[in-house]
Design an enzyme around this catalytic site. Sequence first.
Site, PDB file in Angstrom:
ATOM      1  CG  ASP A 130      -1.702   1.189   1.450  1.00  0.00           C
ATOM      2  OD1 ASP A 130      -2.236   1.710   0.451  1.00  0.00           O
ATOM      3  OD2 ASP A 130      -1.810   1.634   2.612  1.00  0.00           O
ATOM      4  CG  ASP A 141      -1.084   7.736   0.824  1.00  0.00           C
ATOM      5  OD1 ASP A 141      -0.197   8.598   0.806  1.00  0.00           O
ATOM      6  OD2 ASP A 141      -1.830   7.500  -0.146  1.00  0.00           O
ATOM      7  CB  THR A 169      -1.931   3.597  -3.817  1.00  0.00           C
ATOM      8  OG1 THR A 169      -2.395   4.751  -3.107  1.00  0.00           O
ATOM      9  CG2 THR A 169      -1.508   4.008  -5.213  1.00  0.00           C
ATOM     10  CB  ALA A 228     -10.791   8.328  -2.723  1.00  0.00           C
TER      11      ALA A 228
HETATM   12 MG   LIG Z   1      -2.844   3.020   3.701  1.00  0.00          MG
END
Ligand SMILES: [Mg+2]
Length: 201
Positions: A20, A22, A62, A65
């Site tokens: 992932d 962030d 990732t 949004a």
């Molecule tokens: Mg994350």
Amino acid sequence: MAVSTPIDQDRVLRKALFLDRDGVINIEKNYVWRVEDFEFLPGIFELCALARELGFLLIVITNQAGIARGYYTEADFQRLNEWMLGEFRVRGIEIGYVYHCPYHPTAGIGEYRRESFDRKPNPGMILKARRDFGLDLSRSVLVGDKDSDIEAGRAAAVGYIIRLDPCGTRADTGGDPVHTVLPDLVEVRHWLQDGYAGHHS
Ligand SMILES: [Mg+2]
């Protein structure tokens, strides 16, 4: 006795370390899109360098949004992405590919407001990577920090799923053999070296 050549299967189907972004590669700050807000988590380069040594392809998956919500554009995302890839590259680490999902089912604006099989907890990005790179997901590893990462990994039947949780303990998984909770990336590196590689060689 001679040391055997490690895992011929590596040459048939590759294994990946899914990351992932962030909260795993960089510190989670909610909708990071500027270089000045992007702070690498301690240990990420060392983890990725070891994973490459062990024959893993590095794949980033990732949800973005922030693009759907209009906080930043695809171009902003790609600009930051190029910079990030460059930071890995100057340390001798090649990231295989970065998959991102710019959609959101309810908060998206215009064309970005829609359901997407790519949006975690759905497994779309992982399954695309499997097809694009010929991956053996059962020997692959996913590192995430949220339920949606873990669920996406499960839905794609990734063999080893690690949740980064600074407050977590292994007991959080209730003894689930697929799912490990580790407090930081240094521990993930140790797990990859001793746990994973120990088991597979
Ligand atoms: Mg994350």
